[in-house]
Motif scaffolding. Sequence first.
Motif, PDB file in Angstrom:
ATOM      1  N   VAL A  10      51.915  -3.486  13.907  1.00 34.07           N
ATOM      2  CA  VAL A  10      52.669  -3.187  12.686  1.00 34.07           C
ATOM      3  C   VAL A  10      51.971  -3.793  11.465  1.00 34.07           C
ATOM      4  CG1 VAL A  10      54.847  -3.535  11.455  1.00 34.07           C
ATOM      5  CG2 VAL A  10      54.875  -2.939  13.882  1.00 34.07           C
ATOM      6  N   ALA A  11      51.533  -5.055  11.582  1.00 36.17           N
ATOM      7  CA  ALA A  11      50.853  -5.712  10.459  1.00 36.17           C
ATOM      8  C   ALA A  11      49.552  -4.987  10.123  1.00 36.17           C
ATOM      9  CB  ALA A  11      50.570  -7.173  10.811  1.00 36.17           C
ATOM     10  N   ARG A  12      48.844  -4.539  11.146  1.00 35.86           N
ATOM     11  CA  ARG A  12      47.589  -3.807  10.917  1.00 35.86           C
ATOM     12  C   ARG A  12      47.866  -2.471  10.232  1.00 35.86           C
ATOM     13  NH1 ARG A  12      43.108  -5.771  13.492  1.00 35.86           N
ATOM     14  NH2 ARG A  12      43.464  -7.494  14.947  1.00 35.86           N
ATOM     15  N   GLY A  13      48.903  -1.766  10.690  1.00 35.36           N
ATOM     16  CA  GLY A  13      49.265  -0.487  10.067  1.00 35.36           C
ATOM     17  C   GLY A  13      49.694  -0.647   8.622  1.00 35.36           C
ATOM     18  N   CYS A  14      50.439  -1.734   8.329  1.00 36.82           N
ATOM     19  CA  CYS A  14      50.866  -1.995   6.949  1.00 36.82           C
ATOM     20  C   CYS A  14      49.669  -2.309   6.053  1.00 36.82           C
ATOM     21  CB  CYS A  14      51.862  -3.162   6.917  1.00 36.82           C
ATOM     22  SG  CYS A  14      53.484  -2.744   7.567  1.00 36.82           S
ATOM     23  N   ALA A  15      48.712  -3.090   6.578  1.00 36.65           N
ATOM     24  CA  ALA A  15      47.511  -3.409   5.794  1.00 36.65           C
ATOM     25  C   ALA A  15      46.690  -2.150   5.538  1.00 36.65           C
ATOM     26  CB  ALA A  15      46.677  -4.456   6.525  1.00 36.65           C
ATOM     27  N   LEU A  16      46.630  -1.252   6.520  1.00 38.28           N
ATOM     28  CA  LEU A  16      45.917   0.024   6.349  1.00 38.28           C
ATOM     29  C   LEU A  16      46.581   0.874   5.276  1.00 38.28           C
ATOM     30  CD1 LEU A  16      45.122   0.918  10.067  1.00 38.28           C
ATOM     31  CD2 LEU A  16      43.437   0.828   8.230  1.00 38.28           C
ATOM     32  N   ILE A  18      44.348   6.313  13.020  1.00 39.07           N
ATOM     33  CA  ILE A  18      43.297   6.376  11.989  1.00 39.07           C
ATOM     34  C   ILE A  18      41.904   6.116  12.566  1.00 39.07           C
ATOM     35  CG2 ILE A  18      43.395   3.951  11.274  1.00 39.07           C
ATOM     36  CD1 ILE A  18      43.195   5.012   8.329  1.00 39.07           C
ATOM     37  N   TYR A  19      41.827   5.390  13.664  1.00 42.81           N
ATOM     38  CA  TYR A  19      40.523   5.088  14.253  1.00 42.81           C
ATOM     39  C   TYR A  19      40.080   6.130  15.276  1.00 42.81           C
ATOM     40  CZ  TYR A  19      41.137   0.491  12.117  1.00 42.81           C
ATOM     41  OH  TYR A  19      41.322  -0.529  11.221  1.00 42.81           O
ATOM     42  N   LYS A  20      40.978   7.062  15.607  1.00 36.99           N
ATOM     43  CA  LYS A  20      40.639   8.077  16.623  1.00 36.99           C
ATOM     44  C   LYS A  20      39.752   9.156  16.003  1.00 36.99           C
ATOM     45  CE  LYS A  20      43.986   7.855  20.311  1.00 36.99           C
ATOM     46  NZ  LYS A  20      42.907   7.711  21.267  1.00 36.99           N
ATOM     47  N   THR A  21      38.587   9.358  16.591  1.00 32.69           N
ATOM     48  CA  THR A  21      37.646  10.365  16.073  1.00 32.69           C
ATOM     49  C   THR A  21      37.727  11.674  16.854  1.00 32.69           C
ATOM     50  OG1 THR A  21      35.937   9.416  17.505  1.00 32.69           O
ATOM     51  CG2 THR A  21      36.033   8.623  15.224  1.00 32.69           C
ATOM     52  N   ASP A  22      38.538  11.683  17.920  1.00 28.34           N
ATOM     53  CA  ASP A  22      38.606  12.876  18.777  1.00 28.34           C
ATOM     54  C   ASP A  22      39.917  13.644  18.621  1.00 28.34           C
ATOM     55  OD1 ASP A  22      40.134  10.864  19.838  1.00 28.34           O
ATOM     56  OD2 ASP A  22      39.559  11.221  21.934  1.00 28.34           O
ATOM     57  N   LEU A  23      40.603  13.482  17.479  1.00 30.89           N
ATOM     58  CA  LEU A  23      41.866  14.205  17.273  1.00 30.89           C
ATOM     59  C   LEU A  23      41.587  15.701  17.112  1.00 30.89           C
ATOM     60  CD1 LEU A  23      43.740  11.835  14.779  1.00 30.89           C
ATOM     61  CD2 LEU A  23      44.189  12.135  17.214  1.00 30.89           C
ATOM     62  N   LYS A  38      37.996   1.964  -0.177  1.00 29.00           N
ATOM     63  CA  LYS A  38      37.779   3.361   0.193  1.00 29.00           C
ATOM     64  C   LYS A  38      38.076   3.471   1.687  1.00 29.00           C
ATOM     65  CE  LYS A  38      34.590   7.237  -0.167  1.00 29.00           C
ATOM     66  NZ  LYS A  38      33.232   7.701  -0.550  1.00 29.00           N
ATOM     67  N   VAL A  39      39.091   4.255   2.009  1.00 29.81           N
ATOM     68  CA  VAL A  39      39.549   4.382   3.390  1.00 29.81           C
ATOM     69  C   VAL A  39      39.311   5.803   3.862  1.00 29.81           C
ATOM     70  CG1 VAL A  39      41.531   4.037   4.943  1.00 29.81           C
ATOM     71  CG2 VAL A  39      41.338   2.674   2.866  1.00 29.81           C
ATOM     72  N   ARG A  40      39.025   5.944   5.158  1.00 28.59           N
ATOM     73  CA  ARG A  40      38.859   7.272   5.737  1.00 28.59           C
ATOM     74  C   ARG A  40      40.063   8.152   5.410  1.00 28.59           C
ATOM     75  NH1 ARG A  40      38.443   6.983  11.962  1.00 28.59           N
ATOM     76  NH2 ARG A  40      36.351   6.213  11.472  1.00 28.59           N
ATOM     77  N   GLU A  41      39.802   9.399   5.035  1.00 35.63           N
ATOM     78  CA  GLU A  41      40.884  10.329   4.678  1.00 35.63           C
ATOM     79  C   GLU A  41      41.846  10.474   5.863  1.00 35.63           C
ATOM     80  OE1 GLU A  41      41.792  12.151   1.982  1.00 35.63           O
ATOM     81  OE2 GLU A  41      40.374  10.979   0.807  1.00 35.63           O
ATOM     82  N   PHE A  42      43.086  10.042   5.647  1.00 37.44           N
ATOM     83  CA  PHE A  42      44.086  10.173   6.709  1.00 37.44           C
ATOM     84  C   PHE A  42      45.449  10.311   6.051  1.00 37.44           C
ATOM     85  CE2 PHE A  42      46.648   9.171  10.395  1.00 37.44           C
ATOM     86  CZ  PHE A  42      45.896   9.722  11.436  1.00 37.44           C
ATOM     87  N   GLN A  43      46.089  11.446   6.306  1.00 36.67           N
ATOM     88  CA  GLN A  43      47.362  11.764   5.649  1.00 36.67           C
ATOM     89  C   GLN A  43      48.533  11.331   6.528  1.00 36.67           C
ATOM     90  OE1 GLN A  43      47.638  15.864   4.543  1.00 36.67           O
ATOM     91  NE2 GLN A  43      49.655  15.661   3.618  1.00 36.67           N
ATOM     92  N   VAL A  44      49.474  10.611   5.915  1.00 35.01           N
ATOM     93  CA  VAL A  44      50.681  10.165   6.627  1.00 35.01           C
ATOM     94  C   VAL A  44      51.866  10.989   6.152  1.00 35.01           C
ATOM     95  CG1 VAL A  44      52.214   8.219   7.089  1.00 35.01           C
ATOM     96  CG2 VAL A  44      49.756   7.817   6.821  1.00 35.01           C
ATOM     97  N   ASN A  45      52.369  11.872   7.003  1.00 34.95           N
ATOM     98  CA  ASN A  45      53.529  12.710   6.667  1.00 34.95           C
ATOM     99  C   ASN A  45      54.787  12.067   7.244  1.00 34.95           C
ATOM    100  OD1 ASN A  45      51.945  14.825   5.422  1.00 34.95           O
ATOM    101  ND2 ASN A  45      51.288  15.397   7.478  1.00 34.95           N
ATOM    102  N   GLY A 104      42.675  13.920  10.925  1.00 32.92           N
ATOM    103  CA  GLY A 104      42.896  13.412   9.568  1.00 32.92           C
ATOM    104  C   GLY A 104      44.341  13.323   9.129  1.00 32.92           C
ATOM    105  N   GLN A 105      45.308  13.464  10.061  1.00 34.83           N
ATOM    106  CA  GLN A 105      46.710  13.374   9.648  1.00 34.83           C
ATOM    107  C   GLN A 105      47.628  13.044  10.812  1.00 34.83           C
ATOM    108  OE1 GLN A 105      48.931  17.029   8.780  1.00 34.83           O
ATOM    109  NE2 GLN A 105      47.121  18.215   9.336  1.00 34.83           N
ATOM    110  N   LEU A 106      48.780  12.508  10.466  1.00 35.58           N
ATOM    111  CA  LEU A 106      49.848  12.331  11.454  1.00 35.58           C
ATOM    112  C   LEU A 106      51.139  12.855  10.847  1.00 35.58           C
ATOM    113  CD1 LEU A 106      52.091   9.820  10.852  1.00 35.58           C
ATOM    114  CD2 LEU A 106      50.084   8.434  11.248  1.00 35.58           C
ATOM    115  N   LYS A 107      52.001  13.372  11.702  1.00 36.81           N
ATOM    116  CA  LYS A 107      53.314  13.853  11.259  1.00 36.81           C
ATOM    117  C   LYS A 107      54.383  13.210  12.133  1.00 36.81           C
ATOM    118  CE  LYS A 107      56.102  17.966  10.361  1.00 36.81           C
ATOM    119  NZ  LYS A 107      56.221  19.431  10.487  1.00 36.81           N
TER     120      LYS A 107
END
Length: 533
Positions: A369-375, A183-188, A385-392, A216-219
Amino acid sequence: MSVVGFDLGNESCIVGVARQRGIDVVLNEESKRETPAIVCFGDKQRFIGTAGAANSTMNPKNSISQIKRLLGRKFADPELQNDIKAFPFGVSEGPDGFPLVHVRYLGEERSFTPTQLLAMVLSNLKAIAEGNLNSAVIDCCIGIPVYFTDLQRRAVIDAATIAGLRPLRLFHETTATALAYGIYKTDLPENDQLNVAFVDVGNASMQVSIVGYKKGQLKMLSHAYDRSLGGRDFDEALFKHFAAKFKEEYKIDVYQNARACIRLRVACEKLKKMLSANPEAPMNIECLMDEKDVRGFIKRDEFEQISAPVLERVKGPLEKALSEAGLTTESLHFVEVVGSGSRVPAVMKIITEFFGKEPRRTMNASECVARGCALQCAILSPTFKVREFQVNEGFPFSVALSWKPDAQNNESQQTVVFPKGNPMPSIKALTFYRSSTFAVDVLNVDTDDLQITHKISTYTIGPFQSSKGEKAKLKVKVRLNIHGIVSLESATMLEEEEVEVPVSSTSEVPKDATRMETDDAPQDPASSSANPS
């Protein structure tokens, strides 16, 4: 509204909270970031977390740890039986076939279920979060291993309910790590896919996932795991080595003394950490047993030799994850390692040789893991309001429905409703033509994991009566919710007007459970239909 993520580790837990500037890992009452997952029962009170760990050496038989290994499993489970051998506390089979933990508390013998014990741990974590946020904590996201069964997922939700929490999602630990990374990577890349392998070697299990990233997404491409391969197995190898050595040299048998066992296990864990940074390490324990001081010494080469049976299993999950993702080592861009057990140099060497590239440690190995769960909790909550990021996310198992046809035929029919990798959450609709009440089994299928029970639950649909005097047309909705729990949601008789038909479950669950229906997060469910006769 609270936005909190809990990492429920086998050995220790971490609490992450979302603030306007990002995710923080909060400190417990001892100003530590990790809180032991221990409940210690005394004559006057109980101690949880850091206080429980402090009392565990003096009161080993009433100090309950590794609760995660007991949760939602049958007492007869061979893996659980193997774990119980190393526990200093008493565990027996309850009336419903699930384990009961026995302790002495407030001057009398008490029994607790693993769900109740996990609720105590969660209550402590909730108090830590509330003390840090100065507000009530209800909504949360809880990290669970990807291999958790339907029963284990239900047990976590029950424990959270008892603790006064409302999980917005039970989030796979592998996916939480992937979210915290991406989610923090801007160069995807926008078009091409960035493939990253995550290897998480925790205290008791190893999980591997391969994730494809785009802007903006991960699969989630694949999951693989070994539920009994972790840091504690290296500790156990050292424990057995030194237990035999001290019996020979000092004529003491630590297996006869629960307190000596705990002290030696703690010393072995420290020794393992020393060997991760040094080629050799000493062991000195004062008054281990029978007022005898003991000394030992081991080299890293010798440690790797006695740990060989554990190290041989590391490659299996790596191969499976790569195979299921349909990728080669050349098509992987990065390999990330996390988890406390990944610090063992021999493990890192195997991972490096397998993937042919140096693994990286971009994230904090214990806190990701705790950081990902909080996100994830922040994404699901309307407060932030969180940056648009889709979790597939894909479900790690294949789920089928099985039923017997209306005719007098003993052979059951079966159809897979949620194949492996199916999106979560998801709803499928099936149409049945029936003249009377019938039963439908929900099953795990196409799995090579012997610990996964074949049957999940049974639902009885009916009674109903068609006004036309012939077979009724029934539409049955099956839901795979956001937590990875499968249920028959409803049954409707389709005639001139739709008529609801009773659906009752006979799921096999521990009897202490406090049930709560949980709504799915607002996502578009996948929908399809089938027409069994």
